[in-house]
Design an enzyme around this catalytic site. Structure first.
Site, PDB file in Angstrom:
ATOM      1  N   SER A  15       1.830  10.400  11.737  1.00 30.83           N
ATOM      2  CA  SER A  15       2.391   9.398  11.422  1.00 30.83           C
ATOM      3  C   SER A  15       3.575   8.896  11.875  1.00 30.83           C
ATOM      4  O   SER A  15       4.714  10.035  11.679  1.00 30.83           O
ATOM      5  CB  SER A  15       2.276   8.656  10.157  1.00 30.83           C
ATOM      6  OG  SER A  15       2.632   7.589   9.296  1.00 30.83           O
ATOM      7  N   ASN A  17       5.886   6.151  10.132  1.00 25.20           N
ATOM      8  CA  ASN A  17       5.957   5.868   9.032  1.00 25.20           C
ATOM      9  C   ASN A  17       6.820   6.379   8.563  1.00 25.20           C
ATOM     10  O   ASN A  17       6.584   7.340   7.412  1.00 25.20           O
ATOM     11  CB  ASN A  17       5.097   4.854   8.376  1.00 25.20           C
ATOM     12  CG  ASN A  17       5.521   4.629   7.398  1.00 25.20           C
ATOM     13  OD1 ASN A  17       6.298   4.066   6.610  1.00 25.20           O
ATOM     14  ND2 ASN A  17       4.314   3.083   7.854  1.00 25.20           N
ATOM     15  N   ASP A  76      -5.641   7.610   6.164  1.00 25.81           N
ATOM     16  CA  ASP A  76      -6.027   6.467   6.813  1.00 25.81           C
ATOM     17  C   ASP A  76      -6.577   6.114   5.657  1.00 25.81           C
ATOM     18  O   ASP A  76      -6.938   6.199   4.032  1.00 25.81           O
ATOM     19  CB  ASP A  76      -7.190   6.413   7.713  1.00 25.81           C
ATOM     20  CG  ASP A  76      -6.982   5.357   8.687  1.00 25.81           C
ATOM     21  OD1 ASP A  76      -5.979   4.643   8.948  1.00 25.81           O
ATOM     22  OD2 ASP A  76      -8.073   4.661   9.019  1.00 25.81           O
ATOM     23  N   SER A  77      -5.421   4.369   4.859  1.00 19.37           N
ATOM     24  CA  SER A  77      -5.888   3.782   4.068  1.00 19.37           C
ATOM     25  C   SER A  77      -5.788   2.120   4.857  1.00 19.37           C
ATOM     26  O   SER A  77      -5.787   1.890   5.409  1.00 19.37           O
ATOM     27  CB  SER A  77      -4.541   4.206   3.209  1.00 19.37           C
ATOM     28  OG  SER A  77      -3.482   3.762   3.963  1.00 19.37           O
ATOM     29  N   PHE A 171       4.977  -3.878   0.140  1.00 19.04           N
ATOM     30  CA  PHE A 171       3.652  -4.450   0.785  1.00 19.04           C
ATOM     31  C   PHE A 171       2.535  -4.481   1.464  1.00 19.04           C
ATOM     32  O   PHE A 171       2.468  -4.297   0.271  1.00 19.04           O
ATOM     33  CB  PHE A 171       4.359  -3.593   2.115  1.00 19.04           C
ATOM     34  CG  PHE A 171       3.923  -2.414   2.306  1.00 19.04           C
ATOM     35  CD1 PHE A 171       2.545  -2.198   2.999  1.00 19.04           C
ATOM     36  CD2 PHE A 171       4.421  -1.632   1.094  1.00 19.04           C
ATOM     37  CE1 PHE A 171       2.056  -0.560   2.653  1.00 19.04           C
ATOM     38  CE2 PHE A 171       3.607  -0.449   0.726  1.00 19.04           C
ATOM     39  CZ  PHE A 171       2.477   0.115   1.887  1.00 19.04           C
ATOM     40  N   ASP A 174      -0.063  -6.374  -1.854  1.00 21.27           N
ATOM     41  CA  ASP A 174       0.037  -5.760  -3.176  1.00 21.27           C
ATOM     42  C   ASP A 174       0.159  -7.097  -3.804  1.00 21.27           C
ATOM     43  O   ASP A 174      -0.304  -6.813  -4.965  1.00 21.27           O
ATOM     44  CB  ASP A 174       1.593  -5.370  -3.075  1.00 21.27           C
ATOM     45  CG  ASP A 174       0.893  -3.805  -2.829  1.00 21.27           C
ATOM     46  OD1 ASP A 174      -0.011  -3.256  -2.646  1.00 21.27           O
ATOM     47  OD2 ASP A 174       2.569  -2.894  -2.669  1.00 21.27           O
ATOM     48  N   ARG A 200      -3.330   6.231  -2.985  1.00 20.40           N
ATOM     49  CA  ARG A 200      -2.529   7.478  -2.190  1.00 20.40           C
ATOM     50  C   ARG A 200      -1.887   8.333  -3.598  1.00 20.40           C
ATOM     51  O   ARG A 200      -1.973   9.928  -2.458  1.00 20.40           O
ATOM     52  CB  ARG A 200      -1.211   6.583  -0.999  1.00 20.40           C
ATOM     53  CG  ARG A 200      -0.584   8.108  -0.182  1.00 20.40           C
ATOM     54  CD  ARG A 200       0.714   7.486   0.432  1.00 20.40           C
ATOM     55  NE  ARG A 200      -0.442   6.814   1.602  1.00 20.40           N
ATOM     56  CZ  ARG A 200      -0.565   5.633   1.599  1.00 20.40           C
ATOM     57  NH1 ARG A 200       0.867   5.000   1.099  1.00 20.40           N
ATOM     58  NH2 ARG A 200      -0.674   4.886   2.682  1.00 20.40           N
TER      59      ARG A 200
END
Length: 218
Positions: A15, A17, A76-77, A171, A174, A200
């Protein structure tokens, strides 16, 4: 597998991020591993062509491991909504396609994308009999690109989609995801509480147990 056969302590996170890197490093810290972002190694992001979280996470982990020669981990979510047959699912981040504004930086684009995604979700759920939903996270770790025994952890966080957004934190979805046990949305929750209860966090707890049992880390 003996400790001498276990993977090294450096894992490539598939990732780019920075927030995800920081969060997963904290969640997996008990194993003693150090996560390295793939972009720091010059590795491009992998394609995510699959229909399930597990398949996409595995594809990303294998890609990072093949490019780096190191063990790798990927997640992956997304959001699965019962009334929508499990969608947006793996398309959660881009549920409502938007045009990229050249003037937008990464955060500005993400904010516009989040707003569009939430608007589409509310529109698609208009008149729905149930608003039950869950955040889902698949977390996959591999010792190498051809590892026949990937570690696979899965976390779910149940809630309900509100008709109106509440809260300015978090974010994505949410502000619409109401968690009954906490009496608030994920966007109204203190960060430390969210990081303890989230999908997570639950997947990471499973992954720590697997790394200790199978890879003998920590």
């Amino acid at each position: 597998m003996s400790r001498s056969d276990s993977p090294g302590r450096r894992l490539v996170l598939a990732s780019n991020n920075a927030k995800k890197l920081k969060e997963l490093q904290a969640l997996l810290g008990a194993t003693g591993v150090t996560l390295v972002a793939q972009r720091d190694l010059g590795i491009a992001e992998a394609d995510e062509p699959h229909h399930t979280f597990v398949e996409n996470a595995l594809a990303k982990a294998r890609h990072a491991a093949a490019a780096s020669g190191l063990p790798a981990i990927a997640d992956d979510s997304g959001l699965c909504v019962d009334a929508l047959g499990g969608h947006p699912g793996v398309q959660s981040a881009h549920f409502a396609p938007i045009d990229r504004n050249p003037a937008d930086d990464r955060e500005a684009h993400r904010a516009r994308q989040d707003a569009a995604n939430n608007a589409r979700l509310l529109a698609d759920l208009a008149g729905a009999d149930t608003r039950r939903a869950r955040f889902v996270c698949a977390l996959v770790a591999v010792r190498s690109a051809d590892d026949p025994e990937p570690l696979i952890a899965f976390g779910r966080w149940d809630g309900e989609i509100l008709a109106v957004q509440q809260g300015g934190g978090g974010f994505g979805y949410d502000p619409l995801m109401y968690i009954a046990s906490q009496g608030c949305t994920a966007a109204e929750m203190a960060t430390e509480v969210k990081n303890r209860l989230s999908h997570r966090a639950r997947a990471s707890a499973q992954m720590v147990a697997l790394m200790r049992e199978v890879w003998q880390l920590g």
